[in-house]
Design an enzyme around this catalytic site. Structure first.
Site, PDB file in Angstrom:
ATOM      1  CE  LYS A   1       0.771   1.545   4.391  1.00  0.00           C
ATOM      2  NZ  LYS A   1       1.545   2.672   4.737  1.00  0.00           N
TER       3      LYS A   1
ATOM      4  N   PRO B   1       9.741  -4.169  -0.444  1.00  0.00           N
ATOM      5  CG  PRO B   1      10.633  -2.096  -1.055  1.00  0.00           C
ATOM      6  CD  PRO B   1       9.556  -3.067  -1.401  1.00  0.00           C
ATOM      7  CB  VAL B   2      11.321  -5.643   5.017  1.00  0.00           C
ATOM      8  CG1 VAL B   2      10.878  -6.931   4.353  1.00  0.00           C
ATOM      9  CG2 VAL B   2      12.829  -5.579   5.076  1.00  0.00           C
TER      10      VAL B   2
ATOM     11  CB  ALA C   1       9.755  -0.029   2.646  1.00  0.00           C
TER      12      ALA C   1
ATOM     13  CB  ALA D   1       1.424  -2.031   4.604  1.00  0.00           C
ATOM     14  N   GLY D   2       4.467  -4.072   3.915  1.00  0.00           N
ATOM     15  CA  GLY D   2       4.824  -5.395   3.391  1.00  0.00           C
ATOM     16  C   GLY D   2       4.446  -6.526   4.343  1.00  0.00           C
TER      17      GLY D   2
ATOM     18  CB  SER E   1       0.343  -5.000   7.240  1.00  0.00           C
ATOM     19  OG  SER E   1       0.972  -4.393   8.332  1.00  0.00           O
TER      20      SER E   1
ATOM     21  CG  ASP F   1      -0.480  -0.057   8.024  1.00  0.00           C
ATOM     22  OD1 ASP F   1      -1.299   0.846   8.300  1.00  0.00           O
ATOM     23  OD2 ASP F   1       0.727   0.154   7.817  1.00  0.00           O
TER      24      ASP F   1
HETATM   25  O1  C5P Z   1       0.032  -1.466  15.048  1.00  0.00           O
HETATM   26  P1  C5P Z   1       1.474  -1.566  14.698  1.00  0.00           P
HETATM   27  O2  C5P Z   1       2.169  -2.704  15.384  1.00  0.00           O
HETATM   28  O3  C5P Z   1       1.726  -1.558  13.222  1.00  0.00           O
HETATM   29  O4  C5P Z   1       2.142  -0.233  15.253  1.00  0.00           O
HETATM   30  C1  C5P Z   1       3.540  -0.099  15.454  1.00  0.00           C
HETATM   31  C2  C5P Z   1       3.798   1.079  16.383  1.00  0.00           C
HETATM   32  O5  C5P Z   1       3.499   2.311  15.717  1.00  0.00           O
HETATM   33  C3  C5P Z   1       2.943   1.095  17.637  1.00  0.00           C
HETATM   34  O6  C5P Z   1       3.550   0.387  18.679  1.00  0.00           O
HETATM   35  C4  C5P Z   1       2.893   2.592  17.975  1.00  0.00           C
HETATM   36  O7  C5P Z   1       4.078   2.989  18.616  1.00  0.00           O
HETATM   37  C5  C5P Z   1       2.888   3.228  16.611  1.00  0.00           C
HETATM   38  N1  C5P Z   1       1.531   3.564  16.146  1.00  0.00           N
HETATM   39  C6  C5P Z   1       0.864   4.663  16.668  1.00  0.00           C
HETATM   40  N2  C5P Z   1      -0.388   4.973  16.204  1.00  0.00           N
HETATM   41  C7  C5P Z   1      -0.969   4.242  15.231  1.00  0.00           C
HETATM   42  C8  C5P Z   1      -0.300   3.128  14.678  1.00  0.00           C
HETATM   43  C9  C5P Z   1       0.952   2.816  15.150  1.00  0.00           C
HETATM   44  O8  C5P Z   1       1.395   5.353  17.555  1.00  0.00           O
HETATM   45  N3  C5P Z   1      -2.162   4.588  14.791  1.00  0.00           N
END
Ligand code: C5P
Length: 283
Positions: free
Chosen positions: A8, A92-93, A95, A98-99, A101, A134
């Site tokens: 994405k 790519p990771v 990046a 959202a690879g 996810s 994501d």
């Molecule tokens: O949900 P995910 O594991 O992808 O999020 C990674 C980190 O990004 C979370 O631990 C948080 O620190 C931050 N985050 C955030 N607000 C969001 C999504 C992610 O602060 N809406």
């Protein structure tokens, strides 16, 4: 079962507020693209499922998002055995694309089919929330407004057909660290989210492209910011209608109405960067 998992890009990314739970409330226009990983999901050979990829540095055990998705599915649906997941990485990771996810979402879709559970896309997206912010969008794909943590999704009019050039410079940015640098009250420049949605409704590609923005671009370290801006300038110079950073970066993308211009942009960026992709919106 073989599936592809689309990356994405963020046509917009805005941060509205910091929440009590440590997350942030976001407002993002998200677009699935045809740059994709390929996954093969099969019933596990051993007692426990394995996730393997052609990138040796990705986690293989229960820290792998694909395995986390399989576990989340089993728990939520009360169905399905262990699965082996083999991933050919093209996205790519680390990046901003959202690879991981996307792979997790593909596993949810595969398990839904393999088990005959018959969950709706919305039901799968709900399971995906536990795996990452994501993942719900990656389950639904297309073009959508993502709010809340990223899990509240409203489908939007499709991005008009176009050519998308994505360039990932060779450094990674920690998403939690980048969120930590944002002071919501000090954000000066924000994307025109409503304007982008109206331009999507009107089928106006140039109108979308010129309103794109990602508030994370303002909190990058100075030398990172300079590099992101150079890539954006190169894309615009080659004829992109607009360019922006995706997610928490460092990938930068440009939208083009001309295939020739997009190909020229790829050739120019490949003089400096290894990870340059030409793709299109995925529906
Ligand atoms: O949900 P995910 O594991 O992808 O999020 C990674 C980190 O990004 C979370 O631990 C948080 O620190 C931050 N985050 C955030 N607000 C969001 C999504 C992610 O602060 N809406």
């Amino acid at each position: 079962m073989e599936l592809s998992a689309n990356a994405k890009i963020n046509l917009t990314l805005d941060i509205l507020r910091r929440r009590e739970d440590g997350y942030h409330d976001l407002q993002m226009v998200m677009q699935a693209v045809t740059l994709a990983d390929t996954l093969t999901v099969t019933p596990a050979q051993g007692a426990e499922g394995q996730a393997v990829s052609d990138l040796h540095f990705l986690p293989t055990g229960d820290k792998n998002l694909a395995q986390m998705a399989a576990a989340a599915f089993r728990e939520a649906a009360g169905l399905g055995g262990e699965v082996d997941v083999s991933i050919q990485k093209h996205i790519p990771v680390c990046a901003g694309l959202a690879g991981g996810s996307a792979d997790a979402a593909a596993v949810l879709i595969a398990m839904n089919r393999l088990t005959g559970a018959g969950l709706s896309p919305a039901g799968l997206a709900k399971i995906g929330e536990r795996v990452g912010s994501d993942v719900p969008f990656c389950v639904l794909g297309g073009t959508a407004l993502a709010e809340g943590r990223g899990e509240l999704l409203t489908p939007l009019s499709s991005l008009p057909p176009c050519h998308i050039v994505i360039c990932k410079p060779p450094f990674s940015i920690s998403t939690p660290q980048l969120f930590g640098r944002v002071n919501v009250r000090k954000i000066v420049r924000r994307p025109d989210t409503a304007g982008v949605i109206a331009a999507l409704d009107a089928g106006d590609l140039a109108g979308v492209a010129r309103r794109m923005y990602n508030v994370f671009e303002d909190v990058l370290e100075r030398r990172r910011s300079a590099e992101i801006n150079e890539i954006k300038a190169a894309l615009i110079d080659c004829g992109a209608l607009g360019a922006s950073m995706s997610g928490s970066g460092p990938s930068v993308f440009g939208l083009f109405d001309s295939r020739d211009s997009a190909q020229n942009a790829c050739a120019r960026l490949r003089e400096t960067y290894r990870d340059v992709f030409l793709c299109a919106p995925a529906r």
